[in-house]
Design an enzyme around this catalytic site. Structure first.
Site, PDB file in Angstrom:
ATOM      1  N   ALA A  26       0.810  -1.221   0.000  1.00 56.54           N
ATOM      2  CA  ALA A  26       0.000   0.000   0.000  1.00 56.54           C
ATOM      3  C   ALA A  26       0.842   1.270   0.000  1.00 56.54           C
ATOM      4  O   ALA A  26       0.329   2.363  -0.228  1.00 56.54           O
ATOM      5  CB  ALA A  26      -0.930   0.010   1.215  1.00 56.54           C
ATOM      6  N   GLY A  27       2.143   1.113   0.263  1.00 58.94           N
ATOM      7  CA  GLY A  27       3.006   2.287   0.442  1.00 58.94           C
ATOM      8  C   GLY A  27       3.122   3.143  -0.812  1.00 58.94           C
ATOM      9  O   GLY A  27       2.740   2.730  -1.907  1.00 58.94           O
ATOM     10  N   ARG A  31      10.221   7.585  -3.599  1.00 62.77           N
ATOM     11  CA  ARG A  31      11.599   7.714  -4.081  1.00 62.77           C
ATOM     12  C   ARG A  31      11.813   7.186  -5.501  1.00 62.77           C
ATOM     13  O   ARG A  31      12.846   7.417  -6.105  1.00 62.77           O
ATOM     14  CB  ARG A  31      12.571   7.035  -3.103  1.00 62.77           C
ATOM     15  CG  ARG A  31      12.868   7.916  -1.901  1.00 62.77           C
ATOM     16  CD  ARG A  31      13.784   7.234  -0.923  1.00 62.77           C
ATOM     17  NE  ARG A  31      13.049   6.299  -0.087  1.00 62.77           N
ATOM     18  CZ  ARG A  31      13.620   5.360   0.658  1.00 62.77           C
ATOM     19  NH1 ARG A  31      14.935   5.207   0.646  1.00 62.77           N
ATOM     20  NH2 ARG A  31      12.885   4.555   1.408  1.00 62.77           N
ATOM     21  N   TYR A 384      14.215  -5.098 -48.358  1.00 66.04           N
ATOM     22  CA  TYR A 384      13.000  -5.175 -47.551  1.00 66.04           C
ATOM     23  C   TYR A 384      12.183  -6.359 -48.053  1.00 66.04           C
ATOM     24  O   TYR A 384      11.784  -6.382 -49.219  1.00 66.04           O
ATOM     25  CB  TYR A 384      12.175  -3.885 -47.626  1.00 66.04           C
ATOM     26  CG  TYR A 384      10.859  -4.072 -46.906  1.00 66.04           C
ATOM     27  CD1 TYR A 384      10.844  -4.337 -45.535  1.00 66.04           C
ATOM     28  CD2 TYR A 384       9.648  -4.061 -47.592  1.00 66.04           C
ATOM     29  CE1 TYR A 384       9.662  -4.575 -44.868  1.00 66.04           C
ATOM     30  CE2 TYR A 384       8.452  -4.298 -46.925  1.00 66.04           C
ATOM     31  CZ  TYR A 384       8.472  -4.548 -45.565  1.00 66.04           C
ATOM     32  OH  TYR A 384       7.306  -4.795 -44.904  1.00 66.04           O
ATOM     33  N   ALA A 398      20.976  -7.945 -53.986  1.00 67.88           N
ATOM     34  CA  ALA A 398      21.153  -6.772 -53.134  1.00 67.88           C
ATOM     35  C   ALA A 398      20.106  -5.715 -53.454  1.00 67.88           C
ATOM     36  O   ALA A 398      19.814  -5.451 -54.627  1.00 67.88           O
ATOM     37  CB  ALA A 398      22.553  -6.199 -53.325  1.00 67.88           C
TER      38      ALA A 398
HETATM   39  C1  UD1 Z   1       9.516  -2.442   8.066  1.00 66.19           C
HETATM   40  C2  UD1 Z   1       9.660  -3.108   9.429  1.00 66.19           C
HETATM   41  C3  UD1 Z   1      11.149  -3.196   9.757  1.00 66.19           C
HETATM   42  C4  UD1 Z   1      11.871  -3.980   8.686  1.00 66.19           C
HETATM   43  C5  UD1 Z   1      11.611  -3.359   7.319  1.00 66.19           C
HETATM   44  C6  UD1 Z   1      12.171  -4.233   6.241  1.00 66.19           C
HETATM   45  C7  UD1 Z   1       7.720  -2.463  10.717  1.00 66.19           C
HETATM   46  C8  UD1 Z   1       7.195  -1.605  11.797  1.00 66.19           C
HETATM   47  N1  UD1 Z   1       8.982  -2.311  10.406  1.00 66.19           N
HETATM   48  O1  UD1 Z   1      10.037  -1.141   8.170  1.00 66.19           O
HETATM   49  O2  UD1 Z   1      11.321  -3.818  11.001  1.00 66.19           O
HETATM   50  O3  UD1 Z   1      13.256  -4.006   8.928  1.00 66.19           O
HETATM   51  O4  UD1 Z   1      10.197  -3.211   7.091  1.00 66.19           O
HETATM   52  O5  UD1 Z   1      12.057  -3.573   5.008  1.00 66.19           O
HETATM   53  O6  UD1 Z   1       6.991  -3.295  10.194  1.00 66.19           O
HETATM   54  N2  UD1 Z   1       3.022  -0.939   4.089  1.00 66.19           N
HETATM   55  C9  UD1 Z   1       1.667  -0.965   3.877  1.00 66.19           C
HETATM   56  N3  UD1 Z   1       0.860  -0.227   4.687  1.00 66.19           N
HETATM   57  C10 UD1 Z   1       1.351   0.532   5.694  1.00 66.19           C
HETATM   58  C11 UD1 Z   1       2.752   0.549   5.893  1.00 66.19           C
HETATM   59  C12 UD1 Z   1       3.545  -0.201   5.094  1.00 66.19           C
HETATM   60  O7  UD1 Z   1       1.174  -1.645   2.975  1.00 66.19           O
HETATM   61  O8  UD1 Z   1       0.566   1.155   6.368  1.00 66.19           O
HETATM   62  C13 UD1 Z   1       3.890  -1.736   3.217  1.00 66.19           C
HETATM   63  C14 UD1 Z   1       4.782  -0.885   2.353  1.00 66.19           C
HETATM   64  O9  UD1 Z   1       4.199  -0.638   1.100  1.00 66.19           O
HETATM   65  C15 UD1 Z   1       6.030  -1.741   2.221  1.00 66.19           C
HETATM   66  C16 UD1 Z   1       6.045  -2.542   3.505  1.00 66.19           C
HETATM   67  O10 UD1 Z   1       4.742  -2.502   4.005  1.00 66.19           O
HETATM   68  O11 UD1 Z   1       5.955  -2.642   1.137  1.00 66.19           O
HETATM   69  C17 UD1 Z   1       7.045  -2.024   4.514  1.00 66.19           C
HETATM   70  O12 UD1 Z   1       6.706  -0.723   4.833  1.00 66.19           O
HETATM   71  P1  UD1 Z   1       7.812   0.333   5.168  1.00 66.19           P
HETATM   72  O13 UD1 Z   1       7.170   1.596   5.521  1.00 66.19           O
HETATM   73  O14 UD1 Z   1       8.819   0.360   4.080  1.00 66.19           O
HETATM   74  O15 UD1 Z   1       8.436  -0.319   6.473  1.00 66.19           O
HETATM   75  P2  UD1 Z   1       9.784   0.072   7.134  1.00 66.19           P
HETATM   76  O16 UD1 Z   1       9.599   1.282   7.909  1.00 66.19           O
HETATM   77  O17 UD1 Z   1      10.852   0.051   6.129  1.00 66.19           O
END
Ligand code: UD1
Ligand code: CA
Length: 492
Positions: A26-27, A31, A384, A398
């Site tokens: 969902a993120g 970047r 061609y 050719a």
């Molecule tokens: C998370 C872990 C961390 C781990 C890291 C590995 C937690 C609290 N932390 O951190 O321990 O080392 O992943 O990469 O879990 N996502 C959602 N919905 C949300 C939040 C996140 O779908 O509300 C998804 C994101 O799209 C992503 C994944 O979950 O694919 C990880 O989210 P991200 O925010 O990158 O977690 P980190 O803070 O990196």
């Protein structure tokens, strides 16, 4: 490392299926700086997300749920296309990984057994690794098993905190870690197996009491531990498998690593790869023993190359079947079939529907499209060849052009066996040149040619005596003509 479970039994993928795999996706992926969802960016010919879904599906789960949020229209449309068996669940607001899993579970019937949580942006993770993780989890009768890795630079990751006897106590996020926790180099990959009941209990107790004010999935581990349940870590040596993609630099690194792995597999299987750094082969491609890939070669889709063939340098083939001992040099091709012992290029453009028979040749600066070229037939230079049927042994001189388009319709022309089309001729489709016929060089052919005939389709040549001296008097050409005439003793 302590606390490492025994390796899983071979054939872990044959084990009992899991209840569900939840793929967090969902993120925002800011970047990437892209109008496209991060998860749809590709490596090795497939989207990042499709790797995650493929690995998940290998566990034969009852449910595969992808939690979508940002750019969910794109993600849902893509999933409908590549993985229609998955369910998507919308997380409107990204309130943390724990919240994402809550949203996923709320959309599912009550589960029992193992629930796997993984990420959509970790493309090198394999189904085998997930199966090993599940096997380790079951072998330990754990409530939670987390996939971990030792990394050189753990910055940004959650750290795996173990007690004195090596048991996992908690996962602490980088931002929430104290100085001594920050020195821990074992990181949380974010990939876990939970017993459904432990997961439900842990999620129910989550509080956003951390530096980000989010619901952390990682807090479920500490909760299970406090409840006296077994929490284990399954460390993976192959750190690439848990590396996520946040930007295009990581995407290219993982793409190169994926490619390196594919090439190594082929090199072990008897393929020579002269320059792995510039050779790109998708996992879908099939290569035989003693194939040689020269620098700058890219093979994609359903491309296959039979034994002894040499491809490259600087050749891109998508969905091309290459026969034994064929040689394909500096060529761009798609949806074509090249027979054994054929020769293509340098600088050939094979468009869809090209079929070249055994021993045939498509040479330098030749473009083909929807062209069947028979065994031993040759179009060696500057042609061609579109909408053409060329029988065995025919020779296309050719610069011959198959003029297949009249501005409204396309039509097919044919050239019979062992016929000879002279250089710089135009075959205005549809025309049929029978077996054993000749076309004189420079002809424009607009009507059929029968077997054994020579067709001459051009103006009669006229030589106008004395023209240069009369019309170009005073030029170097005229002087040369005069000198030549003097030497020959004849008129210029
Ligand atoms: C998370 C872990 C961390 C781990 C890291 C590995 C937690 C609290 N932390 O951190 O321990 O080392 O992943 O990469 O879990 N996502 C959602 N919905 C949300 C939040 C996140 O779908 O509300 C998804 C994101 O799209 C992503 C994944 O979950 O694919 C990880 O989210 P991200 O925010 O990158 O977690 P980190 O803070 O990196
Ligand atoms: Ca991350």
């Amino acid at each position: 490392m302590t606390g490492q479970p025994d390796p899983p039994p071979p054939g872990a993928l044959d084990a009992e299926p899991v209840a569900a795999v939840i793929v967090l996706a969902a993120g925002e992926g800011t970047r990437m700086r892209s109008a496209r969802s991060k998860l749809l960016h590709e490596l090795g010919g497939h989207s990042m997300l499709s790797y995650a879904v493929t690995a998940a599906t290998m566990l034969r789960p009852e449910h595969v749920v992808v939690v979508v949020g940002h750019r969910r229209d794109q993600v849902e449309a893509h999933l409908a296309e590549v993985a229609s068996h998955v369910t998507t669940v919308v997380q409107e607001e990204q309130r943390g990984t724990g919240h994402a899993v809550q949203v996923a579970l709320a959309a599912l019937p009550a589960l029992t057994g193992a629930v796997v949580v993984t990420y959509g942006d970790v493309p090198l993770l394999t189904g085998d690794t997930l199966a090993e993780l599940v096997a380790a989890h079951r072998a330990e009768a754990a409530a939670v098993t987390v996939l971990t890795a030792q990394v050189g630079d753990p910055t940004g990751y959650g750290r795996v905190v173990r007690d004195r006897s090596g048991h996992v106590q908690a996962i602490v996020e980088h931002r929430d870690a104290d100085p001594s926790q920050l020195t821990i180099s074992e990181i949380n990959s974010g990939i876990y197996v939970f017993e459904a009941s432990a997961l439900a209990d842990g999620l129910a107790g989550l509080r956003p009491d951390n530096s980000q004010g989010e619901l952390y999935l990682t807090d479920v581990l500490a909760a299970a531990r406090s409840a006296g349940q077994t929490v284990t870590a399954y460390p993976i040596e192959d750190v690439w498998q848990v590396e996520g993609v946040n930007d295009r630099i990581q995407l290219s690194r993982l793409n190169a690593e994926l490619n390196r792995r594919v090439l190594e597999r082929w090199m072990r299987a008897g393929v020579t790869v002269v320059d792995p750094a510039t050779t790109w082969v998708h996992a879908s491609v099939d290569l035989a023993e003693d194939v040689t890939l020269l620098p700058g070669t890219s093979l994609e889709g359903a491309t296959s190359v039979a034994a002894g063939a040499t491809i490259g340098p600087d050749t891109s083939l998508v969905d091309v079947e290459v026969g034994q001992n064929a040689v394909v040099i500096r060529t761009h091709g798609s949806l074509s079939v090249l027979g054994p012992d054929t020769s293509v290029g340098p600088y050939a453009y094979l468009r869809p529907g090209t079929r070249l028979g055994a021993g045939g040749k498509i040479g330098t600066f030749v473009e083909t499209k929807n062209a069947r070229i028979g065994a031993g037939a040759k179009a060696p230079h500057l042609s061609y060849v579109g909408d053409a049927e060329i029988a065995d042994g025919a020779n296309i001189g050719a610069g011959v052009v198959f003029a297949n388009y009249d501005g409204v319709h396309k039509a097919v022309s044919t050239v019979g066996a062992y016929s000879f089309v002279g250089s710089n001729s135009v075959l205005t489709a549809p025309v049929h040149i029978a077996d054993g016929a000749y076309v004189a060089a420079g002809s424009t052919i607009t009507s059929d040619v029968a077997a054994g005939e020579l067709a001459v389709g051009r103006g009669q040549q006229r030589n106008i005596r004395g023209w240069v001296l009369r019309k170009r008097a005073g030029t170097k050409t005229a002087r040369a003509a005069a000198a030549a005439a003097e030497n020959d003793g004849g008129p210029a």
